[in-house]
Design a protein around this motif. Sequence first.
Motif, PDB file in Angstrom:
ATOM      1  N   VAL A 240      10.658  17.061  20.653  1.00 47.76           N
ATOM      2  CA  VAL A 240      11.079  18.166  19.794  1.00 47.76           C
ATOM      3  C   VAL A 240      12.327  17.781  18.996  1.00 47.76           C
ATOM      4  O   VAL A 240      12.405  18.018  17.780  1.00 47.76           O
ATOM      5  CB  VAL A 240      11.342  19.433  20.643  1.00 47.76           C
ATOM      6  CG1 VAL A 240      12.095  20.482  19.833  1.00 47.76           C
ATOM      7  CG2 VAL A 240      10.019  20.014  21.140  1.00 47.76           C
ATOM      8  N   VAL A 241      13.302  17.179  19.656  1.00 48.39           N
ATOM      9  CA  VAL A 241      14.534  16.786  18.965  1.00 48.39           C
ATOM     10  C   VAL A 241      14.248  15.719  17.918  1.00 48.39           C
ATOM     11  O   VAL A 241      14.778  15.759  16.797  1.00 48.39           O
ATOM     12  CB  VAL A 241      15.585  16.302  19.979  1.00 48.39           C
ATOM     13  CG1 VAL A 241      16.789  15.711  19.265  1.00 48.39           C
ATOM     14  CG2 VAL A 241      16.027  17.451  20.878  1.00 48.39           C
ATOM     15  N   LEU A 242      13.393  14.756  18.241  1.00 49.56           N
ATOM     16  CA  LEU A 242      13.052  13.713  17.277  1.00 49.56           C
ATOM     17  C   LEU A 242      12.358  14.293  16.050  1.00 49.56           C
ATOM     18  O   LEU A 242      12.592  13.839  14.917  1.00 49.56           O
ATOM     19  CB  LEU A 242      12.161  12.655  17.933  1.00 49.56           C
ATOM     20  CG  LEU A 242      12.851  11.754  18.967  1.00 49.56           C
ATOM     21  CD1 LEU A 242      11.831  10.834  19.642  1.00 49.56           C
ATOM     22  CD2 LEU A 242      13.956  10.940  18.322  1.00 49.56           C
ATOM     23  N   THR A 243      11.537  15.323  16.245  1.00 48.64           N
ATOM     24  CA  THR A 243      10.880  15.927  15.086  1.00 48.64           C
ATOM     25  C   THR A 243      11.840  16.771  14.257  1.00 48.64           C
ATOM     26  O   THR A 243      11.527  17.110  13.111  1.00 48.64           O
ATOM     27  CB  THR A 243       9.685  16.808  15.519  1.00 48.64           C
ATOM     28  OG1 THR A 243      10.141  17.868  16.366  1.00 48.64           O
ATOM     29  CG2 THR A 243       8.633  15.993  16.227  1.00 48.64           C
ATOM     30  N   ALA A 244      12.979  17.123  14.825  1.00 52.01           N
ATOM     31  CA  ALA A 244      13.997  17.813  14.031  1.00 52.01           C
ATOM     32  C   ALA A 244      14.738  16.852  13.118  1.00 52.01           C
ATOM     33  O   ALA A 244      15.242  17.259  12.063  1.00 52.01           O
ATOM     34  CB  ALA A 244      14.990  18.528  14.947  1.00 52.01           C
ATOM     35  N   VAL A 245      14.789  15.571  13.514  1.00 53.45           N
ATOM     36  CA  VAL A 245      15.603  14.599  12.787  1.00 53.45           C
ATOM     37  C   VAL A 245      14.771  13.711  11.870  1.00 53.45           C
ATOM     38  O   VAL A 245      15.076  13.570  10.677  1.00 53.45           O
ATOM     39  CB  VAL A 245      16.406  13.734  13.779  1.00 53.45           C
ATOM     40  CG1 VAL A 245      17.214  12.683  13.036  1.00 53.45           C
ATOM     41  CG2 VAL A 245      17.330  14.610  14.626  1.00 53.45           C
ATOM     42  N   LEU A 246      13.716  13.094  12.396  1.00 44.49           N
ATOM     43  CA  LEU A 246      12.990  12.064  11.644  1.00 44.49           C
ATOM     44  C   LEU A 246      12.323  12.589  10.373  1.00 44.49           C
ATOM     45  O   LEU A 246      12.543  12.034   9.279  1.00 44.49           O
ATOM     46  CB  LEU A 246      11.971  11.377  12.562  1.00 44.49           C
ATOM     47  CG  LEU A 246      12.552  10.616  13.760  1.00 44.49           C
ATOM     48  CD1 LEU A 246      11.436   9.994  14.586  1.00 44.49           C
ATOM     49  CD2 LEU A 246      13.524   9.547  13.292  1.00 44.49           C
ATOM     50  N   PRO A 247      11.480  13.639  10.426  1.00 45.03           N
ATOM     51  CA  PRO A 247      10.855  14.108   9.185  1.00 45.03           C
ATOM     52  C   PRO A 247      11.874  14.596   8.156  1.00 45.03           C
ATOM     53  O   PRO A 247      11.688  14.394   6.948  1.00 45.03           O
ATOM     54  CB  PRO A 247       9.949  15.261   9.657  1.00 45.03           C
ATOM     55  CG  PRO A 247       9.752  15.033  11.103  1.00 45.03           C
ATOM     56  CD  PRO A 247      11.008  14.408  11.590  1.00 45.03           C
ATOM     57  N   THR A 248      12.952  15.215   8.634  1.00 45.18           N
ATOM     58  CA  THR A 248      13.993  15.700   7.723  1.00 45.18           C
ATOM     59  C   THR A 248      14.645  14.544   6.982  1.00 45.18           C
ATOM     60  O   THR A 248      14.848  14.601   5.758  1.00 45.18           O
ATOM     61  CB  THR A 248      15.063  16.475   8.508  1.00 45.18           C
ATOM     62  OG1 THR A 248      14.439  17.501   9.270  1.00 45.18           O
ATOM     63  CG2 THR A 248      16.089  17.076   7.574  1.00 45.18           C
ATOM     64  N   ALA A 249      14.992  13.496   7.718  1.00 41.95           N
ATOM     65  CA  ALA A 249      15.642  12.346   7.088  1.00 41.95           C
ATOM     66  C   ALA A 249      14.736  11.696   6.052  1.00 41.95           C
ATOM     67  O   ALA A 249      15.177  11.351   4.945  1.00 41.95           O
ATOM     68  CB  ALA A 249      16.032  11.333   8.159  1.00 41.95           C
ATOM     69  N   VAL A 250      13.462  11.521   6.371  1.00 38.70           N
ATOM     70  CA  VAL A 250      12.527  10.901   5.425  1.00 38.70           C
ATOM     71  C   VAL A 250      12.322  11.796   4.208  1.00 38.70           C
ATOM     72  O   VAL A 250      12.294  11.317   3.059  1.00 38.70           O
ATOM     73  CB  VAL A 250      11.184  10.615   6.122  1.00 38.70           C
ATOM     74  CG1 VAL A 250      10.148  10.101   5.114  1.00 38.70           C
ATOM     75  CG2 VAL A 250      11.371   9.598   7.241  1.00 38.70           C
ATOM     76  N   ALA A 251      12.185  13.104   4.441  1.00 39.67           N
ATOM     77  CA  ALA A 251      11.969  14.030   3.324  1.00 39.67           C
ATOM     78  C   ALA A 251      13.131  14.013   2.350  1.00 39.67           C
ATOM     79  O   ALA A 251      12.945  13.962   1.124  1.00 39.67           O
ATOM     80  CB  ALA A 251      11.744  15.440   3.857  1.00 39.67           C
TER      81      ALA A 251
END
Length: 403
Positions: free
Chosen positions: A350-361
């Motif tokens: 859950v925490v990784l999905t808060a960070v990784l897609p946001t950074a790429v977007a």
Amino acid sequence: MESAYYIAAVLAVTALAASMLSVKLGLSVAVIEIFLGVAVGNALHLTAPQWLVFLASFGSVVLTFLAGAEVDPDEFRATWKASLLIGTASFVAPFAGVLLLCRYGFDWTWKAAEIGGTALSTTSLAVVYAVLVETGLNATALGKLIMSATFVTDLATVLALSVLFIRPTWWLLPFAAASALLILAMPRLERWFFAQYGNRVIEPEIKGAFAALLVLMWLAGKANSQAVLPAFLLGLALSRAFARHRATQQRFRVVAFALLTPFFFLRSGMNVSLLLVVANLGLLGALLGAKLVLKSAVVYPLARRHAHPHAPFTTLLMSTGLTFGTISATYGYTAGIVTKAQFSVLVTVVVLTAVLPTAVAQRYFSPDRPALGSPGSTDQPRPRLGVSDRTSVPAPEQNGPMP
């Protein structure tokens, strides 16, 4: 008592450190609170006392209430068809796919697999709104569509958590009746209540909301149910009242985010075992990949139709997760449905999905602001506001919701 004071002091210092790091790093403070909760829990081997369990549980319900209050009904009506399509697909595909993967790929029990599917079906209202405000997109047609679709996904997640894990008793009837009464009555009493008791330093409005949520939690406990769904719907019902009383809304956030929600996210992090995460890296990678791939597979084609030419940006933001994913995983762990290892992996994903897609977007797919909106649209993005997170307090003239 000394032990209780020690734990309170450690968590208070940790919450302060999380806030300071959030400002410096430009990340949602909830993400950092979870990370620091993991660090403190694993380094100091803290055991959560009963007062922390209570505050964390209340914090999760308050978060759910505030998430409902952030929804703008007018924006949802303006984009309801596209929002329903994108939001529903964003929930159904990862929920079903992760559930089946956990059940048949990793031999979880059905209930544990349902928790896994629920926790990884979410889209983070907190993260999405923070990105939209930070980039100035929250006042555009694209930003409104993404926010409305996020509401649909979160509502579906709350419904799943409430329906799948109800073990009804006769208390379900008074729980349902009280929920309906509060949802219907509180918006209608708002003008009278504020005229009689509003704008006072003793904050009767906030006390009234807290009293309603605690009543719901008590009745939900008696009914072997959860208060998340009525809390979310109550927040949604009061969203217009919050829009009319921005000062009260800001003070409500201050109380909630300064006292309650840090304990929820810190305690969630404290329950994560780093040793178990490291021992289950294969499971972590599989679940992370499953959520991101399934979200992308169903959201991207719809986004190409309804959010062209910003489909990649829309898809990545819809792939985020944080608050409801953490709430779902924490419920599964405290109810004894998932093991500590399963919980640790779920919260880490859950925490990784808060960070990784946001950074790429934001790094590769952030839209060019002059091109936003439909042809001829008068929507104009607001000026860049700087990094925002769920603790930010908007200026009085801003009318957008906050995560």
